[in-house]
Design a protein around this motif. Sequence first.
Motif, short mmCIF file in Angstrom:
data_model
loop_
_atom_site.label_atom_id
_atom_site.label_comp_id
_atom_site.label_asym_id
_atom_site.label_seq_id
_atom_site.Cartn_x
_atom_site.Cartn_y
_atom_site.Cartn_z
N HIS A 164 0.70 -1.33 -0.11
CA HIS A 164 0.03 -0.06 0.16
C HIS A 164 0.89 1.24 0.03
O HIS A 164 0.48 2.32 -0.73
N GLY A 165 1.85 1.20 0.73
CA GLY A 165 2.93 2.40 0.64
C GLY A 165 3.48 2.78 -0.53
O GLY A 165 3.62 3.90 -0.93
N VAL A 166 3.86 1.73 -1.12
CA VAL A 166 4.54 1.73 -2.43
C VAL A 166 3.62 2.41 -3.50
O VAL A 166 3.88 3.45 -4.26
N VAL A 167 2.32 1.87 -3.49
CA VAL A 167 1.15 2.48 -4.57
C VAL A 167 0.97 3.81 -3.86
O VAL A 167 0.90 4.71 -4.87
N GLU A 168 0.70 3.95 -2.79
CA GLU A 168 0.49 5.51 -2.49
C GLU A 168 1.47 6.43 -2.75
O GLU A 168 1.25 7.69 -3.37
N PHE A 181 13.25 4.76 -8.58
CA PHE A 181 13.15 3.32 -8.87
C PHE A 181 11.74 2.96 -9.34
O PHE A 181 10.79 3.54 -8.84
N PRO A 182 11.60 1.91 -10.26
CA PRO A 182 10.38 1.62 -10.65
C PRO A 182 9.55 1.05 -9.32
O PRO A 182 10.08 0.25 -8.60
N PRO A 183 8.26 1.40 -9.11
CA PRO A 183 7.66 0.63 -7.91
C PRO A 183 7.45 -0.57 -7.92
O PRO A 183 7.72 -1.15 -6.65
N GLU A 184 7.49 -1.48 -8.99
CA GLU A 184 7.62 -2.85 -8.83
C GLU A 184 9.07 -3.14 -8.26
O GLU A 184 9.13 -4.15 -7.37
N GLU A 185 10.21 -2.60 -8.59
CA GLU A 185 11.33 -2.80 -7.97
C GLU A 185 11.35 -2.62 -6.66
O GLU A 185 11.89 -3.31 -5.62
#
Length: 205
Positions: A164-168, A181-185
């Motif tokens: 959730h933190g990465v998404v937000e 960096f890409p969110p996926e990474e």
Amino acid sequence: MAKRGYHHGNLRQALVEAALELIREKGPTGFTLSEAAKQAGVTPAAVYRHFAGREDLIAEAARQGYEVFADVMQFAYDSGQPSALAAFEATGRAYLAFARKYPGHYIAMFESGISVNRNPDLAIVAQRARDVLERAASDLSKHIPPEKRPPAAMFSAHIWAMSHGVVELFARNSPGSVSPFPPEELLETGIGVYLRGLGLIPPDN
């Protein structure tokens, strides 16, 4: 768009779709029921045949989102089998993919302030989604000695919070929060650090 009143073919779903578009554009508190009615091509009075107010409309959008979310999480979990580690990591990635593909639903589910306990149907499907991640965590935690094993609910909550933190912060174009960096990474490496700390994957050499 011509007003078609409540005889509109599937008014309830048309209103949900209208709300999702408005949520994406204006946020969950940035529109009125009248705007949703106009978007759906019906009179404001017709809305109340299906929803008591805007929050009920958003709750239905959230419920439908959780239905999709639970299916996405289940597919990710099943796709990662028979490896408990692969299944667990896949559910984390599925969270990020869902947020990107279904932003209106995601906002209704997690940013609208609508409780998952607002109605029984919403509560049930939200729990189904949580159960998938908890099951993946439980499978993986079996590889940890019992005396060091965190509860599966805590284990899954940590990964949910990280996802959730990465998404937000980085996956939905939050102002001033550009990541190098890409969110996926970010998510993959974050999960890796967490799992290394639990001894579930070997440390980097």
